[in-house]
Design a protein around this motif. Sequence first.
Motif, short mmCIF file in Angstrom:
data_model
loop_
_atom_site.label_atom_id
_atom_site.label_comp_id
_atom_site.label_asym_id
_atom_site.label_seq_id
_atom_site.Cartn_x
_atom_site.Cartn_y
_atom_site.Cartn_z
N ASP B 8 0.83 -1.20 0.00
CA ASP B 8 0.00 0.00 0.00
C ASP B 8 0.87 1.25 0.00
O ASP B 8 0.51 2.28 -0.60
CB ASP B 8 -0.91 0.01 1.23
N PHE B 11 1.94 1.99 -3.50
CA PHE B 11 0.86 2.60 -4.27
C PHE B 11 0.62 4.04 -3.83
O PHE B 11 0.36 4.92 -4.65
CB PHE B 11 -0.43 1.79 -4.10
N ALA B 12 0.68 4.27 -2.53
CA ALA B 12 0.46 5.63 -2.03
C ALA B 12 1.51 6.58 -2.59
O ALA B 12 1.20 7.72 -2.99
CB ALA B 12 0.48 5.64 -0.51
N VAL B 15 0.63 7.33 -6.14
CA VAL B 15 -0.49 8.27 -6.22
C VAL B 15 0.03 9.70 -6.12
O VAL B 15 -0.31 10.57 -6.93
CB VAL B 15 -1.53 8.00 -5.11
N HIS B 16 0.87 9.94 -5.13
CA HIS B 16 1.38 11.30 -4.92
C HIS B 16 2.26 11.75 -6.09
O HIS B 16 2.25 12.92 -6.46
CB HIS B 16 2.16 11.36 -3.60
N TRP B 19 -0.34 12.16 -9.32
CA TRP B 19 -1.58 12.91 -9.18
C TRP B 19 -1.56 14.29 -9.85
O TRP B 19 -2.47 14.61 -10.65
CB TRP B 19 -1.94 13.03 -7.71
N PRO B 20 -0.59 15.14 -9.59
CA PRO B 20 -0.67 16.50 -10.14
C PRO B 20 -0.74 16.53 -11.67
O PRO B 20 -1.56 17.22 -12.25
CB PRO B 20 0.62 17.17 -9.63
N GLN B 41 -8.83 9.52 -10.05
CA GLN B 41 -9.01 8.52 -9.00
C GLN B 41 -9.33 7.16 -9.60
O GLN B 41 -8.74 6.13 -9.24
CB GLN B 41 -10.14 8.99 -8.09
N LEU B 44 -6.22 5.70 -11.52
CA LEU B 44 -5.16 5.16 -10.67
C LEU B 44 -5.59 3.85 -10.01
O LEU B 44 -4.80 2.90 -9.92
CB LEU B 44 -4.77 6.20 -9.61
N ALA B 45 -6.82 3.81 -9.55
CA ALA B 45 -7.28 2.55 -8.94
C ALA B 45 -7.28 1.43 -9.95
O ALA B 45 -6.90 0.30 -9.66
CB ALA B 45 -8.68 2.75 -8.36
N PHE B 48 -3.76 0.19 -10.54
CA PHE B 48 -3.30 -0.72 -9.49
C PHE B 48 -3.94 -2.09 -9.64
O PHE B 48 -3.31 -3.12 -9.41
CB PHE B 48 -3.61 -0.14 -8.12
#
Lengths: 385, 171
Positions: B8, B11-12, B15-16, B19-20, B41, B44-45, B48
């Motif tokens: 996780d 993945f986190a 995401v960061h 994201w931008p 969102q 990205l999900a 994954f």
Amino acid sequence: MNDRIHDLLVREADGLDIPAPPTSAILGAYKTARRRRRIATGLGAVAAATVLGFVANFAAGAVMSDSASDQFAGTGGARGEEVAYAQIAGYLDTEGRFHEIDVPAAGPTGVSSLSYSSEGVVATHENEDAFAAYSLVAPDGSVGEAAIDPVTDGAGSASAPDEPYLVVVRLIQGKVTVVVHDLAADREVARVAVADSAYPGEKYHQFQVSYAAGRAYVRELGGDTGTNGPWYVVDWRSGEVRQAPELADAISVEGGRAVLAPGGDETAPREIVDLASGESVLDIPRQSAPVEVRLAPDGRHALVMTWLDGGTEVEMHELATGERHRLPELSSPAWSEGSDIAFQIDRDGTLVACDLSGQCDRTKIDLPNASSIAVELPGTMGYEF
Amino acid sequence: MTRSSPTDEDFAALVHACWPRLYRTAYLILGNAAEAEDLVQTALARTFANWHRVRSLDAAPAYARTTMMNVAASWFRKKGWRNERPTATLPETVVEGEDLTDRHLLREALAVLPPRQRAMVVLRYYEDLSVAEVANTLGITTGGVKSQTSAALRRLRAVLGDDLLPEKSQS
């Protein structure tokens, strides 16, 4: 020479206030998707996959705290609570009786789809890690292991309601290969190399396959590449393989008929053609909303579903006569064993079964774990997510 | 990161990192902050969930972008975004010589484009994708990209004015 429009776009983008990423919600959504795919795998990957029985997922109501899931609001699934799933798989027999089938998980997964054969119902176990295995459910409900080694790099499969064969398509030594199993004799009876893989660099492979009258209709799917390989027609008895340019626009094949969607747009006109004669048997004009066509296992009827904003509209078409019936009680039906009843199970555990004349019966059926909750979509289409 | 079992935390971090850029692209395409956030969102999900197809951490942003465009294309079809989206006010043509300091003008100009044309413009001129890459991303022909992009630029020029978006911007 494109500097000006580039600059304008960059200026606009750079001036945006970027919100903080909803990391926990994304991870929650990802986990929800994984869980769904454990149950309905292959269906999502193969949008037009043949799933003729019924596989539904019942939330067992085991509520757990999961803030990520609480935040997520993107898939229309079990939102606001984390749930454990009990899977229900079953089918309607030729007399319209629902049979829940209880098949142990094969390897890491339970039943993901069902298809009919003359020897019983073939239960396919697939997951998102390209595992695939098969069980045979006899008419008396007994479950046997088909003598087919599980596949771990991706496979597609199909059977026909009037034949004892299960056709499995997988990659063997770089070749897309059709492997035919005689379910009555419980042995492999043919293996036909079709073509080189269209996606040789992929670790896992996906295939769309249909089987009717001794012929397998096969193509390799490109997954997220946005492309698919060409269709092939394989006569497994003679070993003849030919590429089928006439199926270039086919999005599904079933019962010796194909659904064509030139252009691929979900609202585009559809045409159902008979593969033996090449004749068109149904034209569906362009719609204002996305359309899906589900051919019956015997190819004689088709369910045309239009996804309107207010709900799904379902019409049953008899392809020989052009007769059609609206089925307002159905929203996402599967076909019965005899190809003569379209059915689904509603959220309250009610079996809704509509015959070819459009007459529908509703029967409350006894299903474990279904007393208090919700059924997600029956499994004839992959989840959007 | 390998293809097997990222945590996780992995993945986190992704995401960061993604994201931008993805949000900016999504916003330019959709013109709406909430929809842009929802699109990224979802993308990205889904990325994954398809991690077995993502070959490395380096490849993940591009995979996520492609996934995002696939999702957007699906939305265009399913949500009835086949035509222009109504705007509360019609954009005004820029007065000759006016400095384009108001970013909202471009935003409104983009809003008059059909979604697919808007996506082409953003991918071609913001993401700097080639014609072939745009075609592959949107699942259309290179000829379609060229003709639709040309049409999109004509419409933008009609709104923004030739001084702000001169003829030579076409390619």
